[in-house]
Design a protein around this motif. Structure first.
Motif, mmCIF file in Angstrom:
data_model
loop_
_atom_site.group_PDB
_atom_site.id
_atom_site.type_symbol
_atom_site.label_atom_id
_atom_site.label_comp_id
_atom_site.label_asym_id
_atom_site.label_seq_id
_atom_site.Cartn_x
_atom_site.Cartn_y
_atom_site.Cartn_z
ATOM 1 N N MET A 220 -11.229 43.325 41.706
ATOM 2 C CA MET A 220 -10.200 43.367 40.681
ATOM 3 C C MET A 220 -10.495 42.993 39.367
ATOM 4 N N ASP B 283 -5.415 30.591 40.916
ATOM 5 C CA ASP B 283 -4.523 30.452 42.140
ATOM 6 C C ASP B 283 -3.392 29.438 41.648
ATOM 7 N N GLY C 37 -3.602 37.936 38.362
ATOM 8 C CA GLY C 37 -4.656 38.912 38.474
ATOM 9 C C GLY C 37 -4.875 39.723 37.109
ATOM 10 N N ASN D 149 -0.860 38.499 42.303
ATOM 11 C CA ASN D 149 -1.089 38.612 43.631
ATOM 12 C C ASN D 149 -0.235 37.294 44.248
ATOM 13 N N SER E 188 1.529 36.060 48.435
ATOM 14 C CA SER E 188 1.826 36.290 50.007
ATOM 15 C C SER E 188 3.127 35.798 50.306
ATOM 16 N N LYS F 91 0.430 40.256 51.832
ATOM 17 C CA LYS F 91 0.051 40.037 50.291
ATOM 18 C C LYS F 91 0.551 41.066 49.590
ATOM 19 N N PHE G 257 1.796 42.242 45.345
ATOM 20 C CA PHE G 257 1.464 41.942 43.919
ATOM 21 C C PHE G 257 2.782 42.381 43.196
ATOM 22 N N VAL H 105 -0.677 44.701 48.279
ATOM 23 C CA VAL H 105 -1.713 44.520 47.184
ATOM 24 C C VAL H 105 -2.720 45.633 47.830
#
Length: 369
Positions: free
Chosen positions: A1, A186, A218, A235, A237, A244, A246, A266
């Protein structure tokens, strides 16, 4: 990415005698800036791809470009000598230029964010000190660079739990008052600019509104249109089977509220989000597969509903950056090449290729007004 992250040159001065020319010029007339090997910035007329200026950088190869929030200055970082270059956006004149490296100390950093006063530049770096028999390598450090004294003013070692991006360039943003530095990953790290200490870690793992967890920003900050808000793709989950997803996230830099809307599964890779000036349309590039099986698509979002409106496949490069014209009418594929491929944003179809005659870096693309 991050490889796809893009992640704008010349403001044409139109004298009265040239008013007729302006009247028939395309509506999207503007100027872009990109970095090129080994040590230049190019300004480009975005109506025809003509290079209008080549700006020599004593600090070396440009690796990141960023406008100040008031659009008055351009901040460039370089890798050759770990330099910072500050230019006036209106005239493209270099206001400040220096290198941090010395014969015995070197730094490695890319990107960062200037404070509202223009005195300080916040980033993350690693320091290398030459000793009689070896180089001493520091741990990753938060750093404040004094743009007046042209040196690293302060550093604080990054807590290992916060060093989660590996070798990727972190994305930073500052609160409008300059008192808080945000680092997006994250988690959103809230850093006091006075101490460079993390005062809070905003866990996006369990937002209340969607039931999603493991959210990570991201894409990039390229779509930052409003100094009060960070808008990006992210992203996430789900908490049950950890599928996952997005989506589009918005983080308020003043009150630290966050909201997002999941969009879909994703893909293998995704470029940063680019948004039209009116904020109505967003675009990204999605890639799936690798090597000979790699496929690239433009995705067009309705930003009011966060829904994907159209997709269109285009010819992939092995490495590239994604950008948008100042008026949002054209999409650009550029970087790590000698040209810029131009696509129509409405039809997502290829239009033409502009030959730069020089190898462009992955520093990104700025629009200069």
């Amino acid at each position: 990415m991050k490889q796809l992250r893009s992640l704008p040159g010349l403001k044409v001065l139109i004298p009265a005698a040239a008013a007729i020319v302006a009247a028939v010029a395309p509506a999207h007339a503007g100027t872009m800036m990109i970095g090129t090997y080994p040590d230049k910035l190019f300004t480009i007329d975005d109506t025809n791809g003509a290079i209008t200026d080549r700006i020599q950088l004593q600090a070396g190869l440009p690796t990141s470009l960023r406008l100040s929030n008031d659009k008055a200055k351009i901040y460039v970082t370089t890798i050759t000598t770990s330099g910072i270059v500050v230019l006036d956006n209106a005239t493209r004149r270099i206001l400040n230029q220096f290198s941090l490296n010395t014969p015995t100390t070197k730094y490695r950093f890319m990107g960062g964010v200037p404070d509202p006063t223009g005195r300080w530049y916040y980033t993350q770096l690693i320091r290398f000190d030459k000793e009689p028999d070896r180089y001493k390598v520091s741990k990753p450090l938060y750093a404040v660079i004094d743009l007046q004294q042209k040196k690293v003013a302060r550093t604080v070692e990054i807590d290992p739990q916060d060093d989660t991006l590996g070798g990727f360039r972190p994305t930073f943003a500052l609160s409008p008052d300059g008192k808080t530095l945000y680092k997006f990953g994250d988690k959103v790290l809230v850093i006091d600019t006075a101490t460079l200490k993390v005062s809070d870690r905003l866990d996006l793992a369990k937002p209340e509104t969607t039931g999603m967890e493991n959210v990570a920003f991201g894409g990039g900050v390229e779509a930052l249109q409003n100094p009060n808000e960070f808008v990006s793709l992210f992203n996430a989950s789900d908490p049950y089977v950890h599928a996952k997803m997005f989506g589009i996230g918005r983080f308020n830099l003043t009150n630290r509220t966050f909201d997002f809307t999941p969009v879909g599964p994703v893909p293998t890779g995704m470029a940063g989000l680019e948004v039209t000036p009116d904020g109505k349309d967003g675009y990204t590039v999605v890639t799936n597969g690798t090597l000979g099986n790699k496929r690239c698509e433009f995705w067009h979002f309705d930003m009011a509903t966060n829904k994907v409106m159209e997709k269109a496949e285009f010819h992939c490069r092995s490495r590239f950056s994604f950008g948008i014209s100042a008026d949002g009418q054209k999409l650009y594929i550029h970087g790590a090449s000698y040209d810029i491929e131009v696509y129509d944003a409405k039809t997502l179809k290829y239009e033409r290729t502009w030959d730069l005659g020089a190898d462009a870096t992955m520093a990104g693309l700025l629009h200069l007004k």
